[in-house]
Enzyme design. Structure first.
Site, PDB file in Angstrom:
ATOM      1  NE  ARG A 150      -1.796  -4.258  10.616  1.00  0.00           N
ATOM      2  CZ  ARG A 150      -0.979  -4.348  11.602  1.00  0.00           C
ATOM      3  NH1 ARG A 150       0.204  -3.567  11.360  1.00  0.00           N
ATOM      4  NH2 ARG A 150      -0.926  -5.259  12.411  1.00  0.00           N
ATOM      5  CB  ILE A 151      -0.187   0.538   4.006  1.00  0.00           C
ATOM      6  CG1 ILE A 151      -0.535   1.179   5.411  1.00  0.00           C
ATOM      7  CG2 ILE A 151      -0.324   1.609   3.111  1.00  0.00           C
ATOM      8  CD1 ILE A 151       0.042   2.168   6.055  1.00  0.00           C
ATOM      9  CB  ALA A 229       2.366   7.634   0.679  1.00  0.00           C
ATOM     10  CG  ASP A 255       2.122  12.093   2.412  1.00  0.00           C
ATOM     11  OD1 ASP A 255       1.809  13.277   2.306  1.00  0.00           O
ATOM     12  OD2 ASP A 255       1.831  11.334   3.487  1.00  0.00           O
ATOM     13  CD  GLU A 260       7.800  14.159   7.121  1.00  0.00           C
ATOM     14  OE1 GLU A 260       6.881  14.322   8.018  1.00  0.00           O
ATOM     15  OE2 GLU A 260       7.688  13.404   6.064  1.00  0.00           O
ATOM     16  CG  HIS A 278       3.776  12.965   7.292  1.00  0.00           C
ATOM     17  ND1 HIS A 278       4.994  12.395   7.868  1.00  0.00           N
ATOM     18  CD2 HIS A 278       2.903  11.720   7.359  1.00  0.00           C
ATOM     19  CE1 HIS A 278       4.769  11.235   8.316  1.00  0.00           C
ATOM     20  NE2 HIS A 278       3.288  10.973   8.074  1.00  0.00           N
ATOM     21  N   GLY A 280      -0.754  11.558   4.587  1.00  0.00           N
ATOM     22  CA  GLY A 280      -1.199  10.150   4.379  1.00  0.00           C
ATOM     23  C   GLY A 280      -2.217   9.773   5.325  1.00  0.00           C
ATOM     24  CB  ALA A 281      -2.478   9.259   8.782  1.00  0.00           C
TER      25      ALA A 281
HETATM   26  P1  NAD Z   1       3.141  -3.198   8.185  1.00  0.00           P
HETATM   27  O1  NAD Z   1       4.391  -3.514   9.220  1.00  0.00           O
HETATM   28  O2  NAD Z   1       2.264  -3.727   8.190  1.00  0.00           O
HETATM   29  O3  NAD Z   1       4.133  -3.408   6.633  1.00  0.00           O
HETATM   30  C1  NAD Z   1       5.586  -3.328   6.539  1.00  0.00           C
HETATM   31  C2  NAD Z   1       5.908  -4.102   5.672  1.00  0.00           C
HETATM   32  O4  NAD Z   1       7.252  -4.049   4.977  1.00  0.00           O
HETATM   33  C3  NAD Z   1       5.902  -5.722   6.232  1.00  0.00           C
HETATM   34  O5  NAD Z   1       5.104  -6.749   5.522  1.00  0.00           O
HETATM   35  C4  NAD Z   1       7.460  -5.983   6.307  1.00  0.00           C
HETATM   36  O6  NAD Z   1       7.561  -7.542   5.933  1.00  0.00           O
HETATM   37  C5  NAD Z   1       8.041  -5.078   5.225  1.00  0.00           C
HETATM   38  N1  NAD Z   1       9.525  -5.114   5.516  1.00  0.00           N
HETATM   39  C6  NAD Z   1      10.044  -4.780   6.749  1.00  0.00           C
HETATM   40  N2  NAD Z   1      11.427  -4.436   6.053  1.00  0.00           N
HETATM   41  C7  NAD Z   1      11.649  -4.748   4.810  1.00  0.00           C
HETATM   42  C8  NAD Z   1      12.752  -4.607   4.024  1.00  0.00           C
HETATM   43  N3  NAD Z   1      14.002  -4.495   4.584  1.00  0.00           N
HETATM   44  N4  NAD Z   1      12.508  -4.914   2.880  1.00  0.00           N
HETATM   45  C9  NAD Z   1      11.120  -5.162   2.253  1.00  0.00           C
HETATM   46  N5  NAD Z   1      10.237  -5.211   2.971  1.00  0.00           N
HETATM   47  C10 NAD Z   1      10.182  -4.931   4.247  1.00  0.00           C
HETATM   48  O7  NAD Z   1       3.094  -1.426   8.179  1.00  0.00           O
HETATM   49  P2  NAD Z   1       1.902  -0.527   7.317  1.00  0.00           P
HETATM   50  O8  NAD Z   1       0.909  -0.550   8.202  1.00  0.00           O
HETATM   51  O9  NAD Z   1       1.934  -1.289   5.864  1.00  0.00           O
HETATM   52  O10 NAD Z   1       2.773   0.675   7.424  1.00  0.00           O
HETATM   53  C11 NAD Z   1       3.899   0.763   6.513  1.00  0.00           C
HETATM   54  C12 NAD Z   1       4.653   2.341   6.838  1.00  0.00           C
HETATM   55  O11 NAD Z   1       3.644   3.200   6.362  1.00  0.00           O
HETATM   56  C13 NAD Z   1       4.334   2.490   8.217  1.00  0.00           C
HETATM   57  O12 NAD Z   1       5.477   1.943   9.143  1.00  0.00           O
HETATM   58  C14 NAD Z   1       4.776   4.103   8.631  1.00  0.00           C
HETATM   59  O13 NAD Z   1       5.962   4.505   8.441  1.00  0.00           O
HETATM   60  C15 NAD Z   1       4.016   4.502   7.137  1.00  0.00           C
HETATM   61  N6  NAD Z   1       2.697   5.209   7.148  1.00  0.00           N
HETATM   62  C16 NAD Z   1       2.900   6.466   6.506  1.00  0.00           C
HETATM   63  C17 NAD Z   1       1.777   7.193   6.733  1.00  0.00           C
HETATM   64  C18 NAD Z   1       1.409   8.652   6.151  1.00  0.00           C
HETATM   65  O14 NAD Z   1       0.767   9.411   6.741  1.00  0.00           O
HETATM   66  N7  NAD Z   1       2.335   8.818   5.097  1.00  0.00           N
HETATM   67  C19 NAD Z   1       0.432   6.639   7.386  1.00  0.00           C
HETATM   68  C20 NAD Z   1       0.476   5.392   7.780  1.00  0.00           C
HETATM   69  C21 NAD Z   1       1.793   4.683   7.713  1.00  0.00           C
HETATM   70  C1  MLT Z   2       1.534   7.082  10.808  1.00  0.00           C
HETATM   71  O1  MLT Z   2       2.736   6.501  10.811  1.00  0.00           O
HETATM   72  O2  MLT Z   2       0.697   6.705  11.442  1.00  0.00           O
HETATM   73  C2  MLT Z   2       1.567   8.287   9.815  1.00  0.00           C
HETATM   74  O3  MLT Z   2       2.811   8.538   9.427  1.00  0.00           O
HETATM   75  C3  MLT Z   2       0.520   9.178  10.206  1.00  0.00           C
HETATM   76  C4  MLT Z   2       0.790  10.211  11.249  1.00  0.00           C
HETATM   77  O4  MLT Z   2       1.904  10.223  11.724  1.00  0.00           O
HETATM   78  O5  MLT Z   2       0.077  11.328  11.257  1.00  0.00           O
END
Ligand code: NAD
Ligand code: MLT
Length: 310
Positions: A150-151, A229, A255, A260, A278, A280-281
Protein backbone atom coordinates in the site's frame (compact mmCIF):
# COMPACT_ATOMS: atom_id res chain seq x y z
CA UNK A 1 -20.76 -3.51 34.32
CA UNK A 2 -19.51 -1.02 31.76
CA UNK A 3 -16.73 -2.58 29.66
CA UNK A 4 -13.28 -1.04 30.17
CA UNK A 5 -11.31 0.26 27.18
CA UNK A 6 -7.66 0.79 28.08
CA UNK A 7 -5.77 3.26 25.90
CA UNK A 8 -2.02 2.68 26.18
CA UNK A 9 -0.74 5.38 23.80
CA UNK A 10 -1.81 8.72 22.40
CA UNK A 11 -5.11 8.45 20.54
CA UNK A 12 -7.00 11.15 18.61
CA UNK A 13 -9.50 12.97 20.86
CA UNK A 14 -12.27 12.32 18.30
CA UNK A 15 -11.73 8.56 18.79
CA UNK A 16 -11.80 8.86 22.57
CA UNK A 17 -15.13 10.72 22.26
CA UNK A 18 -16.60 7.81 20.27
CA UNK A 19 -15.61 5.36 22.99
CA UNK A 20 -16.37 7.47 26.07
CA UNK A 21 -20.10 7.38 25.34
CA UNK A 22 -20.44 3.61 25.82
CA UNK A 23 -17.35 2.52 27.72
CA UNK A 24 -15.23 3.18 30.78
CA UNK A 25 -12.18 4.67 29.05
CA UNK A 26 -8.95 4.46 31.01
CA UNK A 27 -5.38 5.47 30.14
CA UNK A 28 -2.00 3.92 30.91
CA UNK A 29 1.52 4.45 29.59
CA UNK A 30 2.03 1.27 27.55
CA UNK A 31 5.81 1.55 27.87
CA UNK A 32 5.52 1.33 31.68
CA UNK A 33 5.31 -2.45 31.84
CA UNK A 34 4.22 -2.92 35.49
CA UNK A 35 1.53 -0.24 35.06
CA UNK A 36 0.33 -1.84 31.81
CA UNK A 37 0.11 -5.33 33.34
CA UNK A 38 -1.83 -3.99 36.34
CA UNK A 39 -4.23 -1.91 34.25
CA UNK A 40 -4.90 -4.58 31.61
CA UNK A 41 -6.20 -6.94 34.31
CA UNK A 42 -9.53 -5.04 34.25
CA UNK A 43 -9.63 -4.24 30.54
CA UNK A 44 -12.03 -5.62 27.95
CA UNK A 45 -10.20 -3.83 25.14
CA UNK A 46 -6.66 -2.52 24.76
CA UNK A 47 -5.68 0.15 22.21
CA UNK A 48 -2.01 0.68 21.29
CA UNK A 49 0.21 2.24 18.63
CA UNK A 50 3.78 1.04 18.02
CA UNK A 51 5.44 1.64 21.40
CA UNK A 52 3.52 -0.92 23.46
CA UNK A 53 4.55 -4.57 23.26
CA UNK A 54 1.48 -6.79 23.43
CA UNK A 55 2.70 -10.31 24.10
CA UNK A 56 1.69 -13.50 25.92
CA UNK A 57 2.38 -11.87 29.30
CA UNK A 58 -0.09 -9.09 28.53
CA UNK A 59 -2.77 -11.58 27.44
CA UNK A 60 -2.16 -13.63 30.60
CA UNK A 61 -2.64 -10.51 32.73
CA UNK A 62 -5.68 -9.40 30.74
CA UNK A 63 -8.14 -12.07 31.86
CA UNK A 64 -11.13 -10.19 30.39
CA UNK A 65 -9.48 -8.96 27.19
CA UNK A 66 -11.65 -9.47 24.13
CA UNK A 67 -9.97 -7.22 21.61
CA UNK A 68 -6.58 -5.59 21.03
CA UNK A 69 -6.61 -2.69 18.61
CA UNK A 70 -3.56 -1.31 16.86
CA UNK A 71 -4.20 2.31 15.86
CA UNK A 72 -2.06 2.07 12.75
CA UNK A 73 -0.62 -0.43 10.27
CA UNK A 74 2.31 -2.51 11.56
CA UNK A 75 1.44 -5.42 13.85
CA UNK A 76 5.04 -6.30 14.72
CA UNK A 77 4.48 -5.20 18.34
CA UNK A 78 1.36 -7.36 18.75
CA UNK A 79 1.66 -11.13 19.17
CA UNK A 80 -1.26 -12.19 17.00
CA UNK A 81 -0.62 -15.92 17.47
CA UNK A 82 -0.92 -15.69 21.28
CA UNK A 83 -4.01 -13.52 20.90
CA UNK A 84 -5.67 -16.13 18.69
CA UNK A 85 -4.74 -18.91 21.12
CA UNK A 86 -6.55 -17.01 23.88
CA UNK A 87 -9.53 -16.05 21.73
CA UNK A 88 -8.59 -12.35 21.70
CA UNK A 89 -9.47 -10.50 18.49
CA UNK A 90 -6.77 -8.25 16.96
CA UNK A 91 -7.77 -5.32 14.75
CA UNK A 92 -5.71 -2.61 13.08
CA UNK A 93 -6.28 0.34 10.76
CA UNK A 94 -4.38 -0.75 7.65
CA UNK A 95 -5.12 2.22 5.42
CA UNK A 96 -5.37 5.00 7.99
CA UNK A 97 -1.87 6.42 7.72
CA UNK A 98 -0.54 5.15 4.39
CA UNK A 99 -0.67 8.55 2.66
CA UNK A 100 1.11 10.17 5.60
CA UNK A 101 3.76 7.46 5.66
CA UNK A 102 4.39 7.76 1.90
CA UNK A 103 4.61 11.55 2.18
CA UNK A 104 7.09 11.21 5.06
CA UNK A 105 9.31 8.95 2.96
CA UNK A 106 9.26 11.53 0.15
CA UNK A 107 9.98 14.37 2.59
CA UNK A 108 13.01 12.45 3.87
CA UNK A 109 14.19 11.58 0.35
CA UNK A 110 14.06 15.22 -0.77
CA UNK A 111 15.67 16.42 2.47
CA UNK A 112 18.56 14.01 1.92
CA UNK A 113 18.91 14.97 -1.76
CA UNK A 114 19.06 18.69 -0.91
CA UNK A 115 20.83 18.61 2.49
CA UNK A 116 17.86 20.49 3.93
CA UNK A 117 18.33 19.59 7.59
CA UNK A 118 22.07 20.26 7.77
CA UNK A 119 21.81 23.50 5.76
CA UNK A 120 19.02 24.69 8.06
CA UNK A 121 21.09 23.86 11.13
CA UNK A 122 24.11 25.64 9.63
CA UNK A 123 22.23 28.82 8.69
CA UNK A 124 20.57 29.05 12.10
CA UNK A 125 23.98 28.76 13.70
CA UNK A 126 25.10 31.89 11.83
CA UNK A 127 26.69 30.45 8.65
CA UNK A 128 25.79 31.23 5.01
CA UNK A 129 27.41 28.32 3.14
CA UNK A 130 25.84 27.73 -0.28
CA UNK A 131 28.51 25.56 -1.89
CA UNK A 132 28.76 23.19 1.06
CA UNK A 133 25.12 22.19 0.70
CA UNK A 134 24.95 21.56 -3.04
CA UNK A 135 22.58 18.65 -3.58
CA UNK A 136 21.35 16.44 -6.41
CA UNK A 137 18.18 16.44 -8.51
CA UNK A 138 15.73 13.58 -8.32
CA UNK A 139 14.55 13.87 -11.94
CA UNK A 140 16.09 11.28 -14.22
CA UNK A 141 17.31 9.15 -11.31
CA UNK A 142 16.50 5.51 -10.63
CA UNK A 143 14.42 5.03 -7.50
CA UNK A 144 14.27 1.53 -5.99
CA UNK A 145 11.21 0.68 -3.92
CA UNK A 146 11.64 -2.28 -1.58
CA UNK A 147 8.13 -3.54 -0.79
CA UNK A 148 5.44 -2.51 -3.29
CA UNK A 149 2.44 -2.74 -0.97
CA UNK A 150 0.00 0.00 0.00
CA UNK A 151 2.61 2.55 1.04
CA UNK A 152 5.20 1.49 -1.56
CA UNK A 153 2.62 2.06 -4.30
CA UNK A 154 1.64 5.53 -3.02
CA UNK A 155 5.32 6.40 -2.74
CA UNK A 156 6.02 5.14 -6.30
CA UNK A 157 3.02 6.98 -7.79
CA UNK A 158 4.18 10.23 -6.23
CA UNK A 159 7.83 9.72 -7.20
CA UNK A 160 6.77 9.10 -10.81
CA UNK A 161 5.67 12.73 -11.01
CA UNK A 162 9.27 13.76 -10.31
CA UNK A 163 10.38 12.18 -13.59
CA UNK A 164 12.16 9.24 -12.01
CA UNK A 165 12.72 5.73 -13.34
CA UNK A 166 11.04 3.34 -10.90
CA UNK A 167 12.10 -0.20 -10.07
CA UNK A 168 10.88 -2.37 -7.20
CA UNK A 169 11.70 -5.55 -5.33
CA UNK A 170 8.68 -7.43 -3.98
CA UNK A 171 8.49 -11.17 -4.62
CA UNK A 172 4.80 -11.24 -3.69
CA UNK A 173 3.62 -8.80 -6.39
CA UNK A 174 2.72 -9.75 -9.96
CA UNK A 175 4.92 -8.06 -12.62
CA UNK A 176 1.72 -7.01 -14.47
CA UNK A 177 0.49 -5.13 -11.40
CA UNK A 178 3.83 -3.33 -11.14
CA UNK A 179 3.83 -2.58 -14.86
CA UNK A 180 0.39 -0.93 -14.54
CA UNK A 181 2.05 1.45 -12.09
CA UNK A 182 4.97 2.10 -14.40
CA UNK A 183 7.31 0.17 -12.11
CA UNK A 184 9.68 -2.58 -13.27
CA UNK A 185 10.00 -5.49 -10.86
CA UNK A 186 13.58 -6.63 -10.32
CA UNK A 187 15.53 -8.83 -7.91
CA UNK A 188 16.97 -7.29 -4.77
CA UNK A 189 20.53 -7.41 -6.10
CA UNK A 190 19.58 -5.58 -9.31
CA UNK A 191 17.69 -2.96 -7.30
CA UNK A 192 20.72 -2.41 -5.07
CA UNK A 193 23.11 -2.11 -8.03
CA UNK A 194 20.93 0.25 -10.11
CA UNK A 195 19.22 2.60 -7.67
CA UNK A 196 20.27 6.18 -7.01
CA UNK A 197 17.66 6.31 -4.25
CA UNK A 198 16.25 3.39 -2.28
CA UNK A 199 13.14 3.57 -0.12
CA UNK A 200 12.05 0.66 2.05
CA UNK A 201 8.34 -0.08 2.61
CA UNK A 202 8.24 -3.49 4.27
CA UNK A 203 6.63 -4.90 7.39
CA UNK A 204 9.09 -6.05 10.07
CA UNK A 205 8.98 -9.85 10.07
CA UNK A 206 11.62 -12.53 10.71
CA UNK A 207 12.11 -12.61 6.92
CA UNK A 208 12.59 -8.86 6.44
CA UNK A 209 14.58 -8.03 9.58
CA UNK A 210 18.12 -7.14 8.43
CA UNK A 211 17.14 -7.62 4.76
CA UNK A 212 19.55 -4.84 3.84
CA UNK A 213 22.73 -5.66 5.72
CA UNK A 214 26.48 -5.54 5.19
CA UNK A 215 26.42 -7.78 2.09
CA UNK A 216 23.59 -5.83 0.43
CA UNK A 217 25.16 -2.45 1.25
CA UNK A 218 28.31 -3.77 -0.38
CA UNK A 219 26.39 -4.11 -3.67
CA UNK A 220 24.85 -0.62 -3.86
CA UNK A 221 25.57 1.91 -6.55
CA UNK A 222 28.18 4.23 -5.01
CA UNK A 223 26.53 7.45 -3.87
CA UNK A 224 23.08 5.92 -3.29
CA UNK A 225 20.75 7.68 -0.84
CA UNK A 226 18.56 5.46 1.33
CA UNK A 227 15.25 6.12 3.09
CA UNK A 228 13.55 4.02 5.75
CA UNK A 229 10.15 5.22 6.96
CA UNK A 230 8.89 1.67 7.51
CA UNK A 231 10.51 -0.13 10.45
CA UNK A 232 13.82 -0.01 12.27
CA UNK A 233 16.04 -3.03 11.68
CA UNK A 234 15.02 -3.62 8.05
CA UNK A 235 18.33 -1.92 7.24
CA UNK A 236 21.13 -3.00 9.56
CA UNK A 237 22.12 0.19 11.42
CA UNK A 238 25.76 -0.78 12.04
CA UNK A 239 26.26 -1.75 8.41
CA UNK A 240 24.63 1.49 7.27
CA UNK A 241 26.93 3.52 9.53
CA UNK A 242 29.96 1.78 7.97
CA UNK A 243 28.66 2.39 4.43
CA UNK A 244 28.09 6.08 5.23
CA UNK A 245 31.54 6.42 6.79
CA UNK A 246 33.10 4.87 3.67
CA UNK A 247 31.07 7.20 1.42
CA UNK A 248 29.42 4.29 -0.41
CA UNK A 249 26.09 5.61 0.80
CA UNK A 250 25.84 9.37 0.28
CA UNK A 251 22.99 9.99 2.68
CA UNK A 252 20.08 8.47 4.56
CA UNK A 253 16.66 9.55 5.77
CA UNK A 254 15.46 7.55 8.75
CA UNK A 255 12.12 7.75 10.54
CA UNK A 256 12.46 4.47 12.42
CA UNK A 257 15.11 2.71 14.51
CA UNK A 258 15.83 -0.81 15.63
CA UNK A 259 15.18 0.23 19.24
CA UNK A 260 12.58 2.89 19.95
CA UNK A 261 12.44 5.31 21.56
CA UNK A 262 16.08 6.23 21.13
CA UNK A 263 18.08 9.43 21.45
CA UNK A 264 21.43 7.85 20.65
CA UNK A 265 22.69 6.16 17.52
CA UNK A 266 25.99 6.10 15.63
CA UNK A 267 23.90 7.30 12.67
CA UNK A 268 23.13 10.61 14.39
CA UNK A 269 26.80 11.61 13.99
CA UNK A 270 26.49 11.96 10.20
CA UNK A 271 25.60 15.35 8.78
CA UNK A 272 24.14 13.64 5.69
CA UNK A 273 21.68 11.59 7.73
CA UNK A 274 18.26 13.13 8.36
CA UNK A 275 16.34 11.60 11.24
CA UNK A 276 12.83 11.92 12.65
CA UNK A 277 11.33 10.21 15.72
CA UNK A 278 8.88 7.79 14.01
CA UNK A 279 6.69 10.55 12.60
CA UNK A 280 5.41 8.71 9.51
CA UNK A 281 1.87 8.53 10.84
CA UNK A 282 2.02 11.70 12.88
CA UNK A 283 -0.36 13.91 10.96
CA UNK A 284 -3.71 15.21 12.14
CA UNK A 285 -5.42 13.36 9.29
CA UNK A 286 -3.77 9.99 9.86
CA UNK A 287 -4.32 10.10 13.60
CA UNK A 288 -8.00 10.90 13.16
CA UNK A 289 -8.43 8.08 10.66
CA UNK A 290 -6.51 5.54 12.73
CA UNK A 291 -8.24 6.50 15.99
CA UNK A 292 -11.75 6.50 14.53
CA UNK A 293 -11.18 3.25 12.68
CA UNK A 294 -10.05 1.35 15.77
CA UNK A 295 -12.65 3.02 17.99
CA UNK A 296 -15.38 1.73 15.66
CA UNK A 297 -13.86 -1.75 15.55
CA UNK A 298 -13.51 -1.92 19.34
CA UNK A 299 -17.10 -0.78 19.77
CA UNK A 300 -18.41 -3.47 17.41
CA UNK A 301 -16.24 -6.15 18.99
CA UNK A 302 -17.36 -5.32 22.54
CA UNK A 303 -20.99 -5.21 21.45
CA UNK A 304 -20.55 -8.71 20.00
CA UNK A 305 -21.13 -7.56 16.46
CA UNK A 306 -19.33 -8.44 13.23
CA UNK A 307 -16.17 -6.36 12.74
CA UNK A 308 -15.63 -5.69 9.03
CA UNK A 309 -12.19 -5.12 7.51
CA UNK A 310 -11.13 -1.57 8.30
P1 NAD B 1 1.59 -3.72 2.93
O1 NAD B 1 1.37 -5.02 3.62
O2 NAD B 1 0.51 -3.14 2.10
O3 NAD B 1 2.89 -3.82 2.01
C1 NAD B 1 4.06 -4.48 2.37
C2 NAD B 1 4.68 -5.06 1.12
O4 NAD B 1 5.91 -5.69 1.47
C3 NAD B 1 3.80 -6.13 0.44
O5 NAD B 1 3.58 -5.82 -0.92
C4 NAD B 1 4.62 -7.41 0.58
O6 NAD B 1 4.48 -8.26 -0.53
C5 NAD B 1 6.02 -6.85 0.69
N1 NAD B 1 6.95 -7.80 1.31
C6 NAD B 1 6.73 -8.58 2.38
N2 NAD B 1 7.83 -9.32 2.65
C7 NAD B 1 8.76 -8.98 1.72
C8 NAD B 1 10.09 -9.36 1.47
N3 NAD B 1 10.70 -10.28 2.22
N4 NAD B 1 10.75 -8.79 0.44
C9 NAD B 1 10.16 -7.85 -0.33
N5 NAD B 1 8.88 -7.46 -0.16
C10 NAD B 1 8.20 -8.00 0.86
O7 NAD B 1 2.05 -2.72 4.08
P2 NAD B 1 2.10 -1.13 4.01
O8 NAD B 1 0.79 -0.56 4.41
O9 NAD B 1 2.69 -0.72 2.71
O10 NAD B 1 3.09 -0.82 5.22
C11 NAD B 1 4.42 -1.29 5.21
C12 NAD B 1 5.03 -1.06 6.57
O11 NAD B 1 5.25 0.33 6.79
C13 NAD B 1 4.13 -1.46 7.76
O12 NAD B 1 4.20 -2.84 8.03
C14 NAD B 1 4.69 -0.65 8.89
O13 NAD B 1 5.69 -1.39 9.55
C15 NAD B 1 5.35 0.54 8.19
N6 NAD B 1 4.68 1.81 8.51
C16 NAD B 1 5.42 2.79 9.10
C17 NAD B 1 4.83 3.99 9.42
C18 NAD B 1 5.60 5.07 10.13
O14 NAD B 1 5.03 5.77 10.94
N7 NAD B 1 6.88 5.25 9.86
C19 NAD B 1 3.48 4.23 9.11
C20 NAD B 1 2.75 3.21 8.51
C21 NAD B 1 3.36 2.00 8.21
C1 MLT C 1 2.22 2.16 11.81
O1 MLT C 1 2.68 1.03 11.64
O2 MLT C 1 1.02 2.42 11.66
C2 MLT C 1 3.14 3.27 12.16
O3 MLT C 1 4.37 2.85 12.62
C3 MLT C 1 2.54 4.39 12.89
C4 MLT C 1 2.46 4.34 14.37
O4 MLT C 1 2.63 3.32 14.98
O5 MLT C 1 2.23 5.37 14.94
Amino acid sequence: MTPVVLIAEELAPSAIDVLAYDFDVRHVDGTDRPALLAAVAEADALIVRSATTVDAEVYAAGHSLKVVARAGVGLDNVDVVSATARGVMVVNAPTSNIVSAAEQAIALLLAVARNTASASRSLKSGEWKRARYTGVEVQGKTVGVVGLGRIGVLFAQRMASFGTRLIAYDPYIQPARAAQLGVRLVGLEELLRESDFISVHLPRTPETFGLIGEKELGMVKPGVRIVNAARGGLIDEQALAVALAEGRVAGAGLDVFVTEPTTESPLFAFDNVVVTPHLGASTAEAQDKAGLSVARSVKLALQGEFVPDA
